[in-house]
Design a protein around this motif. Sequence first.
Motif, PDB file in Angstrom:
ATOM      1  N   LEU A 745       0.826  -1.215   0.000  1.00 50.19           N
ATOM      2  CA  LEU A 745       0.000   0.000   0.000  1.00 50.19           C
ATOM      3  C   LEU A 745       0.860   1.264   0.000  1.00 50.19           C
ATOM      4  CD1 LEU A 745      -2.940  -0.884   2.398  1.00 50.19           C
ATOM      5  CD2 LEU A 745      -3.065  -0.413  -0.044  1.00 50.19           C
ATOM      6  N   THR A 746       1.968   1.215   0.745  1.00 49.52           N
ATOM      7  CA  THR A 746       2.878   2.375   0.771  1.00 49.52           C
ATOM      8  C   THR A 746       3.406   2.630  -0.638  1.00 49.52           C
ATOM      9  OG1 THR A 746       3.528   1.829   3.014  1.00 49.52           O
ATOM     10  CG2 THR A 746       4.991   3.292   1.813  1.00 49.52           C
ATOM     11  N   ALA A 747       3.835   1.540  -1.305  1.00 55.16           N
ATOM     12  CA  ALA A 747       4.380   1.687  -2.665  1.00 55.16           C
ATOM     13  C   ALA A 747       3.295   2.221  -3.605  1.00 55.16           C
ATOM     14  CB  ALA A 747       4.914   0.351  -3.153  1.00 55.16           C
ATOM     15  N   ILE A 748       2.079   1.667  -3.482  1.00 58.37           N
ATOM     16  CA  ILE A 748       0.994   2.106  -4.374  1.00 58.37           C
ATOM     17  C   ILE A 748       0.668   3.583  -4.122  1.00 58.37           C
ATOM     18  CG2 ILE A 748      -1.484   1.845  -4.891  1.00 58.37           C
ATOM     19  CD1 ILE A 748      -1.089  -1.191  -4.463  1.00 58.37           C
ATOM     20  N   THR A 749       0.520   3.947  -2.823  1.00 59.59           N
ATOM     21  CA  THR A 749       0.208   5.348  -2.485  1.00 59.59           C
ATOM     22  C   THR A 749       1.273   6.278  -3.060  1.00 59.59           C
ATOM     23  OG1 THR A 749      -0.639   4.484  -0.407  1.00 59.59           O
ATOM     24  CG2 THR A 749      -0.416   6.867  -0.551  1.00 59.59           C
ATOM     25  N   THR A 750       2.538   5.863  -2.883  1.00 60.14           N
ATOM     26  CA  THR A 750       3.635   6.710  -3.373  1.00 60.14           C
ATOM     27  C   THR A 750       3.544   6.864  -4.885  1.00 60.14           C
ATOM     28  OG1 THR A 750       4.954   5.819  -1.581  1.00 60.14           O
ATOM     29  CG2 THR A 750       6.137   7.026  -3.284  1.00 60.14           C
ATOM     30  N   PHE A 751       3.317   5.737  -5.597  1.00 64.45           N
ATOM     31  CA  PHE A 751       3.259   5.810  -7.056  1.00 64.45           C
ATOM     32  C   PHE A 751       2.086   6.644  -7.548  1.00 64.45           C
ATOM     33  CE2 PHE A 751       6.486   2.505  -7.672  1.00 64.45           C
ATOM     34  CZ  PHE A 751       7.185   3.144  -8.683  1.00 64.45           C
ATOM     35  N   VAL A 752       0.947   6.460  -6.905  1.00 72.63           N
ATOM     36  CA  VAL A 752      -0.230   7.248  -7.311  1.00 72.63           C
ATOM     37  C   VAL A 752       0.068   8.741  -7.119  1.00 72.63           C
ATOM     38  CG1 VAL A 752      -2.634   7.783  -6.736  1.00 72.63           C
ATOM     39  CG2 VAL A 752      -1.897   5.401  -6.904  1.00 72.63           C
ATOM     40  N   THR A 753       0.682   9.056  -5.973  1.00 69.08           N
ATOM     41  CA  THR A 753       1.028  10.449  -5.697  1.00 69.08           C
ATOM     42  C   THR A 753       1.978  10.984  -6.757  1.00 69.08           C
ATOM     43  OG1 THR A 753       0.842   9.903  -3.369  1.00 69.08           O
ATOM     44  CG2 THR A 753       1.893  11.986  -3.898  1.00 69.08           C
ATOM     45  N   LEU A 754       2.980  10.169  -7.089  1.00 67.28           N
ATOM     46  CA  LEU A 754       3.974  10.609  -8.078  1.00 67.28           C
ATOM     47  C   LEU A 754       3.315  10.844  -9.430  1.00 67.28           C
ATOM     48  CD1 LEU A 754       7.139   8.432  -7.353  1.00 67.28           C
ATOM     49  CD2 LEU A 754       6.477  10.635  -6.450  1.00 67.28           C
ATOM     50  N   LEU A 755       2.429   9.928  -9.810  1.00 71.59           N
ATOM     51  CA  LEU A 755       1.774  10.065 -11.110  1.00 71.59           C
ATOM     52  C   LEU A 755       0.888  11.305 -11.144  1.00 71.59           C
ATOM     53  CD1 LEU A 755       0.953   6.350 -11.966  1.00 71.59           C
ATOM     54  CD2 LEU A 755       2.893   7.739 -12.678  1.00 71.59           C
ATOM     55  N   LEU A 756       0.203  11.548 -10.033  1.00 71.90           N
ATOM     56  CA  LEU A 756      -0.636  12.750  -9.965  1.00 71.90           C
ATOM     57  C   LEU A 756       0.221  14.010 -10.091  1.00 71.90           C
ATOM     58  CD1 LEU A 756      -3.183  11.915  -7.118  1.00 71.90           C
ATOM     59  CD2 LEU A 756      -3.662  12.182  -9.544  1.00 71.90           C
ATOM     60  N   SER A 757       1.378  13.979  -9.436  1.00 73.08           N
ATOM     61  CA  SER A 757       2.231  15.165  -9.446  1.00 73.08           C
ATOM     62  C   SER A 757       2.828  15.419 -10.833  1.00 73.08           C
ATOM     63  CB  SER A 757       3.340  15.026  -8.405  1.00 73.08           C
ATOM     64  OG  SER A 757       4.162  13.951  -8.755  1.00 73.08           O
ATOM     65  N   LEU A 758       2.777  14.398 -11.681  1.00 73.97           N
ATOM     66  CA  LEU A 758       3.319  14.519 -13.029  1.00 73.97           C
ATOM     67  C   LEU A 758       2.326  15.207 -13.965  1.00 73.97           C
ATOM     68  CD1 LEU A 758       5.931  13.459 -14.304  1.00 73.97           C
ATOM     69  CD2 LEU A 758       4.715  11.398 -14.961  1.00 73.97           C
ATOM     70  N   LEU A 759       1.052  15.120 -13.613  1.00 71.83           N
ATOM     71  CA  LEU A 759       0.001  15.610 -14.517  1.00 71.83           C
ATOM     72  C   LEU A 759       0.155  17.084 -14.935  1.00 71.83           C
ATOM     73  CD1 LEU A 759      -3.168  13.758 -13.186  1.00 71.83           C
ATOM     74  CD2 LEU A 759      -1.788  13.245 -15.200  1.00 71.83           C
ATOM     75  N   PRO A 760       0.439  18.004 -13.979  1.00 76.07           N
ATOM     76  CA  PRO A 760       0.573  19.402 -14.423  1.00 76.07           C
ATOM     77  C   PRO A 760       1.676  19.584 -15.473  1.00 76.07           C
ATOM     78  CG  PRO A 760       0.422  19.271 -12.036  1.00 76.07           C
ATOM     79  CD  PRO A 760       0.577  17.882 -12.524  1.00 76.07           C
ATOM     80  N   GLY A 761       2.776  18.840 -15.298  1.00 73.55           N
ATOM     81  CA  GLY A 761       3.882  18.916 -16.263  1.00 73.55           C
ATOM     82  C   GLY A 761       3.427  18.446 -17.636  1.00 73.55           C
ATOM     83  N   ILE A 762       2.674  17.347 -17.667  1.00 75.19           N
ATOM     84  CA  ILE A 762       2.193  16.794 -18.934  1.00 75.19           C
ATOM     85  C   ILE A 762       1.191  17.767 -19.578  1.00 75.19           C
ATOM     86  CG2 ILE A 762       0.849  14.890 -19.951  1.00 75.19           C
ATOM     87  CD1 ILE A 762       2.165  13.087 -17.807  1.00 75.19           C
ATOM     88  N   ARG A 763       0.374  18.373 -18.716  1.00 78.57           N
ATOM     89  CA  ARG A 763      -0.597  19.350 -19.210  1.00 78.57           C
ATOM     90  C   ARG A 763       0.132  20.520 -19.871  1.00 78.57           C
ATOM     91  NH1 ARG A 763      -3.159  22.987 -15.751  1.00 78.57           N
ATOM     92  NH2 ARG A 763      -4.955  23.980 -16.694  1.00 78.57           N
ATOM     93  N   TYR A 764       1.234  20.924 -19.244  1.00 73.70           N
ATOM     94  CA  TYR A 764       2.026  22.026 -19.810  1.00 73.70           C
ATOM     95  C   TYR A 764       2.554  21.640 -21.197  1.00 73.70           C
ATOM     96  CZ  TYR A 764       5.784  25.417 -20.420  1.00 73.70           C
ATOM     97  OH  TYR A 764       6.611  26.386 -20.929  1.00 73.70           O
TER      98      TYR A 764
END
Lengths: 779, 234
Positions: A745-764
């Motif tokens: 769960l820690t790994a999944i939470t971390t990955f989900v967080t990381l992927l979410l944090s990537l979205l603004p960059g991709i949007r840019y």
Amino acid sequence: MKAVRTLNLKVFRDLKSQKWQFAAVIFLVFLGVSLYTSFYMSYLNLSRTYDTFYERTNFEDLAVTLNPRSPAPKDLLSEVRRIDGVEEVYGRLSAYGTFERENRKITLKLLSIPEELSVNRLVIVEGRYPEQGEKAVVLLKKFADYNSINVGESIPVSINGKRVNLKVVGLAFSPEFIWIVESGSWMTTPKTFGIAYIPQQTIEKILGVENVISEVHLTIYDDGRADEILNRVRDIFADYGISASYKREDQPSNKLVKMDLDGFRELSFMFPSFFLFISALMVYVLLSRVVREQTGSIAILRALGYSRRDILLHYLTHSLVIGILGSIPGAVGGYAFSVLMTAEYTKLLNVPYYIAIVHKDVLIQGLAIGVIVPLVAGISTAYSASRIDPAIAMRGVEVEARKVKIDRILFFTKKASMLTRLALRNLFRSPRRTVYSLLGVVASVTLILTSMVFLDANEFAISMQFDKITTYDMKISTSNPSIYREIKKMPEVERAVPIIETWVVFERDGVTKTSILYAIGHDQDLFNLYDAGGRRHHPPPDGIVLPEILAEKLKITKGEDVKILTEFGREEVTIAEIYNQPLTVASYTDILYFSDKAGTDFNAILVKFRPGMENEGKNRILDVKGIRTDSIDDLKEYIDEIMTFFYVFIYFTLLFGASLGFASIFNTTTVNVLERRREIATLRMLGYTTGEVAYSLLIETVIIGIIGIAIGIPLGYMTARLFFESFQSEMYYMPFIISGMTYVLTAITTFVTLLLSLLPGIRYVARMEIEKVTKEMVS
Amino acid sequence: MNELLRLVDVWKTYRMGAVDVHALRGMDLDVKSGEFVVVLGPSGSGKTTLLNLVGGIDTPTKGDILFNGINISSLNEAELTIHRRENVGFIFQFFNLIPTLTARENVMLAAELVENPRDADEVLEVVGLKHRADHFPSELSGGEQQRVAIARALVKSPPLILADEPTGSLDFETGKMVLGVMRDINRDEGVTFILVTHNSVIAEMADRVVHLKDGKVARIIVNEEPAEPEELSW
């Protein structure tokens, strides 16, 4: 200074131009400062709440309680008063009574009060003190509220088989019962256990005794002489069977209160450190990018006549603004949160009020920390900005090629696609930034894992306690063999097992430690012995099982003998085994071994009802006179209630941990994208889709995520372990348990967080105006 | 006219890896107050290095640079900063405005450095941009940005303005307009200009033309009748 006015304007414009990145850092500073101020202020406010409550009520320094069956003459109190160093003395009689309410049998501990209380005074919040001789009681406010008992109401209480109508004339708080814990008992619930204060003359009359006491509570002038005075008091009452004796620090309620306070203090340092550390790294990353991007502007400023100092201060102002914008709301929010936390927390306790004042020193410390951390983090970048040579800067910044070195490291990627190789190279393009991103992920994983470990450990301890250790339905406090026989014969009762439950004081080389001692049968299965790792044990036939924390404090090892004092007298026993049990810090022994020494076969009976007959069984037992009962279900319910606060706290920590990772990766990713916008625009021009560019960014983030998790999990494990160690006390032991699912769960939470944090960059990237970016001039 | 600037045997050597590159090799030059000097020369002849040294953003390896009689080559960092503040205005090829500040704010950024600056709006009016004062650089054309840069140089009332390829990023018409503004300031306000360029046509509007070659002054031509910027054509 006039010369910095427009430059200050530039600071705000710089911040505005990268508002989300700066907002992320400001948010972390805000969290760091608010966590520090809220926890530390809560700690101080709670301390002050308890201290003023103790002071106002003249809370005891020492106490000795006697076996209620053999009370001592009241005259002995004058001997106590004569001991040098004794200030005030309060002697009282205690007795148990029961009454029924809403089909529940409630045990009432009746404590006598003289005409005027000098020690452990009550804070009456409703009603009045009872008159001497009046058949009236003052109840603890929370107990009365819990059971909807109002002032003016009469409650029919059975005391020693006599039924007495006691009028409730007042509701109060007592410094002795901030947490209602009876010495020698694990936990009580207001649903089935309460405290009532009754006039001395009234209880004497009910019990048919005169001028006797079974408890002595006193205050002393000099804390340094506490042990000596306590010994002398014990000597005075030695002939009457001392059932417990303790100093203020060991007073059961106070001990729990202090334990919680320590927790608040620990948290006020641990959590903020995480956030402020990562915010410092992020300030460095962001400011470095700003300076790199503004190298040309810096050269112009220098050419215009701005000094190195002006440039240094200009970029430090960025840090200062981050610090101020984060720490002012952080300190204010921290204060508000501390008021909320103090209020909510004290709702769990029996205190008449709470103090939630503004601690200016803590606010100033919080503000100072919130400002200093970004300033320190920005110093090296601001300094290097101030050292930029305008003549060189105006010619443009040369990017040092690292091809040879990187290719040597990435030899295995030769067959990978160009985008994958680009992603891997980017990790090495700004190694320091990659390391800082990694540290952000590591800190996030550590925080998430540590919070989840608490959930695991708590779940494990609770399930061990109620599913494996205490499998009985009801505990009946009695040492009457006929009651035991009666209960055993009840049709609803499947099994009834006698045990001895007592407080125990271990004495070794002048060190004394108190715990609960359970003497249990070898073959019964209603009270089972497990170690903290979840392994089943049986009570040793000779000797005692000691919890590790007590063994450490007493400096005792397996096989050694130790002197113990229980309500049954002094003994010498052998330490047969040493290990921790989940949740409770208790000592165990075999009932056959201990009943000889105690001179009694049992003092409590554990009962398991036949399936489906629990309610009838409970009701039938409630009809038995002269006993005190504790239901496991009631206890479970009460623990769940207390745990709500704890769970809210843990979920907040999880949220904070995830936001830490989000903010950290969001910043480094967007800084990466912004710095490489020309390169990304070129890729798009060449025909790469947004998805393909996003893939390249994703590879980088996934690699950082994997490495971050690989480092963060063992680090989180160690941090949690360290944190757990600091939380262990002589009252409760939290087993250190991490389930496999927690890692996942820690790994999944971390990955989900990381992927979410990537979205603004991709949007840019998706919204990038390619032609405009590729035509941008490098100044 | 008084002598404003004198360079005596000025050398500048850069260390590029293991090689010493001599940007200036014993340059001698005098500039009088109120002159409009155009410096011509191929790439690597030392034009920009000359501006950097005179502007006090770089120091010579050898030789003296006298500004109003003060040897600026021996000034320390803080003194050079004061020299840049009080004596020099810069104009660059890529305008180099601060992108996050408006036109007026870019001018004020320089104005706030000196005791008695000119009014930012007034100098923007001089360059014909008062109506664009609240626009950010990204909202201005190249010519407008360069005129803001001129206003920024002018606002401190410096005796000397150094312009490095000021028309290099501008189209022909805009370039001529910018040169016109500079010439007007030179004539109307007596500000000395040293303008460095590749474009030999611009030399026609100068009072004097300094040709550089290999880090030295190759020749100096005095224009008895300098052309008006509007007459130039390239």
